[in-house]
Scaffold this motif. Structure first.
Motif, PDB file in Angstrom:
ATOM      1  N   GLN A 192      83.256  18.776 -81.104  1.00 12.65           N
ATOM      2  CA  GLN A 192      83.526  18.180 -82.408  1.00 12.65           C
ATOM      3  C   GLN A 192      82.301  17.464 -82.963  1.00 12.65           C
ATOM      4  OE1 GLN A 192      84.352  16.975 -79.521  1.00 12.65           O
ATOM      5  NE2 GLN A 192      84.290  14.738 -79.517  1.00 12.65           N
ATOM      6  N   VAL A 193      81.275  17.286 -82.134  1.00 11.97           N
ATOM      7  CA  VAL A 193      80.046  16.577 -82.543  1.00 11.97           C
ATOM      8  C   VAL A 193      78.910  17.547 -82.798  1.00 11.97           C
ATOM      9  CG1 VAL A 193      78.285  14.912 -81.831  1.00 11.97           C
ATOM     10  CG2 VAL A 193      80.704  14.472 -81.315  1.00 11.97           C
ATOM     11  N   PHE A 194      78.680  18.476 -81.860  1.00 11.27           N
ATOM     12  CA  PHE A 194      77.521  19.357 -81.923  1.00 11.27           C
ATOM     13  C   PHE A 194      77.918  20.746 -82.409  1.00 11.27           C
ATOM     14  CE2 PHE A 194      76.471  16.253 -78.550  1.00 11.27           C
ATOM     15  CZ  PHE A 194      75.338  15.692 -79.137  1.00 11.27           C
ATOM     16  N   GLY A 195      77.262  21.191 -83.474  1.00  9.17           N
ATOM     17  CA  GLY A 195      77.539  22.502 -84.026  1.00  9.17           C
ATOM     18  C   GLY A 195      76.720  23.616 -83.417  1.00  9.17           C
ATOM     19  N   GLY A 196      75.775  23.274 -82.539  1.00  8.62           N
ATOM     20  CA  GLY A 196      74.963  24.299 -81.915  1.00  8.62           C
ATOM     21  C   GLY A 196      74.072  23.716 -80.845  1.00  8.62           C
ATOM     22  N   ALA A 197      73.669  24.582 -79.899  1.00  9.10           N
ATOM     23  CA  ALA A 197      72.791  24.172 -78.806  1.00  9.10           C
ATOM     24  C   ALA A 197      71.763  25.258 -78.561  1.00  9.10           C
ATOM     25  CB  ALA A 197      73.588  23.913 -77.531  1.00  9.10           C
ATOM     26  N   ARG A 234      77.089  27.311 -82.181  1.00 11.66           N
ATOM     27  CA  ARG A 234      76.027  28.303 -82.096  1.00 11.66           C
ATOM     28  C   ARG A 234      75.299  28.098 -80.770  1.00 11.66           C
ATOM     29  NH1 ARG A 234      74.949  30.621 -87.003  1.00 11.66           N
ATOM     30  NH2 ARG A 234      72.821  31.169 -86.396  1.00 11.66           N
ATOM     31  N   LEU A 235      75.062  29.196 -80.041  1.00 10.79           N
ATOM     32  CA  LEU A 235      74.451  29.107 -78.715  1.00 10.79           C
ATOM     33  C   LEU A 235      73.221  30.002 -78.647  1.00 10.79           C
ATOM     34  CD1 LEU A 235      77.644  29.269 -76.458  1.00 10.79           C
ATOM     35  CD2 LEU A 235      76.347  27.229 -77.112  1.00 10.79           C
ATOM     36  N   PRO A 266      78.929  37.398 -82.552  1.00  9.38           N
ATOM     37  CA  PRO A 266      77.502  37.729 -82.419  1.00  9.38           C
ATOM     38  C   PRO A 266      76.597  36.863 -83.276  1.00  9.38           C
ATOM     39  CG  PRO A 266      78.826  39.720 -82.636  1.00  9.38           C
ATOM     40  CD  PRO A 266      79.748  38.560 -82.899  1.00  9.38           C
ATOM     41  N   ARG A 267      77.052  36.460 -84.430  1.00 12.61           N
ATOM     42  CA  ARG A 267      76.206  35.641 -85.298  1.00 12.61           C
ATOM     43  C   ARG A 267      76.094  34.200 -84.820  1.00 12.61           C
ATOM     44  NH1 ARG A 267      77.833  36.978 -91.487  1.00 12.61           N
ATOM     45  NH2 ARG A 267      79.931  37.074 -90.626  1.00 12.61           N
ATOM     46  N   ARG A 268      76.890  33.848 -83.802  1.00 10.41           N
ATOM     47  CA  ARG A 268      76.841  32.486 -83.268  1.00 10.41           C
ATOM     48  C   ARG A 268      76.227  32.433 -81.871  1.00 10.41           C
ATOM     49  NH1 ARG A 268      79.123  29.335 -86.670  1.00 10.41           N
ATOM     50  NH2 ARG A 268      79.018  27.554 -85.261  1.00 10.41           N
ATOM     51  N   TRP A 269      75.638  33.551 -81.434  1.00  8.44           N
ATOM     52  CA  TRP A 269      75.075  33.582 -80.083  1.00  8.44           C
ATOM     53  C   TRP A 269      73.862  34.505 -80.060  1.00  8.44           C
ATOM     54  CZ3 TRP A 269      77.090  37.903 -76.639  1.00  8.44           C
ATOM     55  CH2 TRP A 269      76.293  38.021 -75.495  1.00  8.44           C
ATOM     56  N   LEU A 270      72.783  34.027 -79.431  1.00 11.28           N
ATOM     57  CA  LEU A 270      71.570  34.818 -79.321  1.00 11.28           C
ATOM     58  C   LEU A 270      70.918  34.544 -77.971  1.00 11.28           C
ATOM     59  CD1 LEU A 270      69.360  36.649 -80.602  1.00 11.28           C
ATOM     60  CD2 LEU A 270      68.297  34.542 -81.475  1.00 11.28           C
ATOM     61  N   THR A 271      70.572  35.619 -77.239  1.00 12.34           N
ATOM     62  CA  THR A 271      69.808  35.509 -75.999  1.00 12.34           C
ATOM     63  C   THR A 271      68.546  36.340 -76.144  1.00 12.34           C
ATOM     64  OG1 THR A 271      71.751  35.147 -74.594  1.00 12.34           O
ATOM     65  CG2 THR A 271      69.769  35.961 -73.525  1.00 12.34           C
ATOM     66  N   ARG A 272      67.410  35.751 -75.777  1.00 11.84           N
ATOM     67  CA  ARG A 272      66.124  36.431 -75.872  1.00 11.84           C
ATOM     68  C   ARG A 272      65.396  36.401 -74.520  1.00 11.84           C
ATOM     69  NH1 ARG A 272      63.503  36.725 -81.029  1.00 11.84           N
ATOM     70  NH2 ARG A 272      65.013  37.611 -82.493  1.00 11.84           N
ATOM     71  N   ARG A 293      64.924  28.467 -86.086  1.00 10.59           N
ATOM     72  CA  ARG A 293      65.472  29.302 -87.166  1.00 10.59           C
ATOM     73  C   ARG A 293      66.947  29.609 -86.918  1.00 10.59           C
ATOM     74  NH1 ARG A 293      60.271  32.126 -87.241  1.00 10.59           N
ATOM     75  NH2 ARG A 293      61.087  33.499 -85.618  1.00 10.59           N
ATOM     76  N   PHE A 294      67.296  29.852 -85.655  1.00 13.44           N
ATOM     77  CA  PHE A 294      68.682  30.201 -85.327  1.00 13.44           C
ATOM     78  C   PHE A 294      69.633  29.040 -85.645  1.00 13.44           C
ATOM     79  CE2 PHE A 294      72.207  30.342 -82.216  1.00 13.44           C
ATOM     80  CZ  PHE A 294      72.745  31.567 -82.556  1.00 13.44           C
ATOM     81  N   LEU A 295      69.241  27.830 -85.318  1.00  6.57           N
ATOM     82  CA  LEU A 295      70.110  26.675 -85.569  1.00  6.57           C
ATOM     83  C   LEU A 295      70.056  26.191 -87.014  1.00  6.57           C
ATOM     84  CD1 LEU A 295      69.500  24.435 -82.397  1.00  6.57           C
ATOM     85  CD2 LEU A 295      71.403  26.002 -82.818  1.00  6.57           C
TER      86      LEU A 295
END
Length: 298
Positions: A192-197, A234-235, A266-272, A293-295
Motif C-alpha cells: 500500500q506504500v510502494f508502487g514499485g521496486a 512494478r518489479l 508483463p508491463r509491471r515486471w522486467l528482468t534483464r 526508466r522502468f519505474l
C-alpha cells in the motif's frame, strides 16, 4: 496620444516580452539530513536529491534507495565509484524518459546484512541452513525494524519537509545486492506504500561463501501469496554474469518462473541479464538508467 501613455508603452512591451519567456529551471541539488535517529534502528545519514526546477511548485514522486552513500558522490561511495544517480536522472528527465522525482538515499550501517536480509523468508529456511549462515554472518535479521523506520518515520518526514506526491503510484524503492532483497521485501510487506521496486544484482544466496537454493526456495514460498493481490507493484530485476553475479542466474530464473506462473502483468515486471557485468558500483552505474526508466517512465 498623451505624453503619459507614450512613456508607459515601452514599459508595457518589456513586461509582456519578459512574461513570455519561460523561467530558467533551478539546478538540481543534493541536501544532507545529517544523522537521522529512529526508535527502530541505529541512527544513519540520509541524502536527498532534488531535481532541476524543484522550486517551481509541483509535487514529485519519491524514490527511496538503499546504500545511500554510494549513489551520488565518489568521496563517500564504496571503492570510490558512485552510481551517479543525479546525473543519470537529470539526463533522463531532460530527454523526457523519466518523470522528475526526489531521490532519498538511506545510508547503510555496520548492520547492513541484518537490516537488508528479509526476516520472514529467512526464518522459513531450514534450521541447519540458518545456523550455517549465522556462523558466517552472526545475528538475526532486523529488516522488519528497518522497514518500520522507512515507512513510519522517514517517509512521513520526507513528505512533510519536501513537496512530494505521497501516493503509492509515486513512491518507489531500489537497491543492489542485499539492497535488492530489501527492496523486494519492502514492496511485498508494504504494497500500500510502494508502487514499485528495482532490484539490481539481487543477492539471492545470502551467503558470500556458497550459492545454495535454500533462501530462494523460502523466498518463493513467501512471494507466492503476495503476488496475487490487487496491489501489484512494478518489479525490476537484473543480474550480471561475472564475480558474485555469476551465481544469480539460476535463482533469478526460479523467481521469473513463479512470476510467469502467477501471470504477473508483463508491463509491471522486467528482468534483464547483462553479460559480462560484475558485482560492483561501476556496473550498476552503467545500467541504472534502465530501472529508473522502468519505474519513472512518462
Amino acid at each position: 496620444m498623451n505624453l503619459r501613455l507614450l512613456v508607459l508603452l515601452p514599459l508595457l512591451r518589456l513586461a509582456f516580452s519578459s512574461s513570455a519567456q519561460p523561467a530558467t529551471p533551478s539546478p538540481a541539488r543534493l541536501e544532507q539530513l545529517g544523522l537521522v535517529t529512529s526508535r527502530f534502528v541505529q541512527p544513519r545519514r540520509v541524502s536527498v536529491w532534488l531535481p532541476p526546477g524543484y522550486e517551481q511548485g509541483r509535487r514529485y514522486p519519491v524514490l527511496y534507495m538503499h546504500d545511500g552513500q554510494n549513489l551520488f558522490e565518489r568521496a563517500t561511495s564504496y571503492g570510490g565509484t558512485a552510481w551517479e544517480v543525479d546525473s543519470v536522472l537529470t539526463q533522463l528527465i531532460g530527454a523526457g524518459q523519466a518523470r522528475a522525482c526526489i531521490v532519498v538515499g538511506v545510508w547503510n550501517t555496520d548492520r547492513r546484512f541484518r537490516e537488508y536480509a528479509p526476516a520472514k523468508p529467512y526464518a522459513a529456511m531450514p534450521e541447519v541452513r540458518r545456523a550455517r549462515l549465522a556462523q558466517e554472518r552472526p545475528g538475526t535479521p532486523l529488516s522488519d525494524d528497518y522497514l518500520k523506520f522507512l515507512v513510519q518515520e522517514l517517509k512521513p518526514r520526507i513528505d512533510s519537509q519536501y513537496r512530494t506526491s505521497p501516493r503509492r503510484p509515486d513512491t518507489f524503492v531500489a537497491g543492489s545486492s542485499m539492497g535488492g532483497l530489501i527492496s523486494l521485501y519492502a514492496a511485498m510487506e508494504y504494497p500500500q506504500v510502494f508502487g514499485g521496486a528495482a532490484c539490481l544484482s539481487t543477492h539471492w544466496p545470502l551467503s558470500l561463501k556458497e550459492s545454495t537454493p535454500d533462501f530462494t526456495t523460502a523466498m518463493l514460498a513467501y512471494l507466492q501469496p503476495r503476488l496475487t493481490g490487487r496491489l501489484r507493484p512494478r518489479l525490476y530485476f537484473d543480474y550480471g554474469t561475472t564475480t558474485l553475479d555469476a551465481w544469480y542466474e539460476p535463482h533469478q530464473q526460479r523467481v521469473d518462473s513463479l512470476l510467469r506462473a502467477m501471470r504477473y502483468p508483463p508491463r509491471r515486471w522486467l528482468t534483464r541479464k547483462y553479460a559480462g557485468a560484475a558485482h560492483n558500483e561501476a556496473a550498476w552505474q552503467q545500467r541504472v538508467a534502465v530501472p529508473l526508466r522502468f519505474l519513472l517512465g512518462q
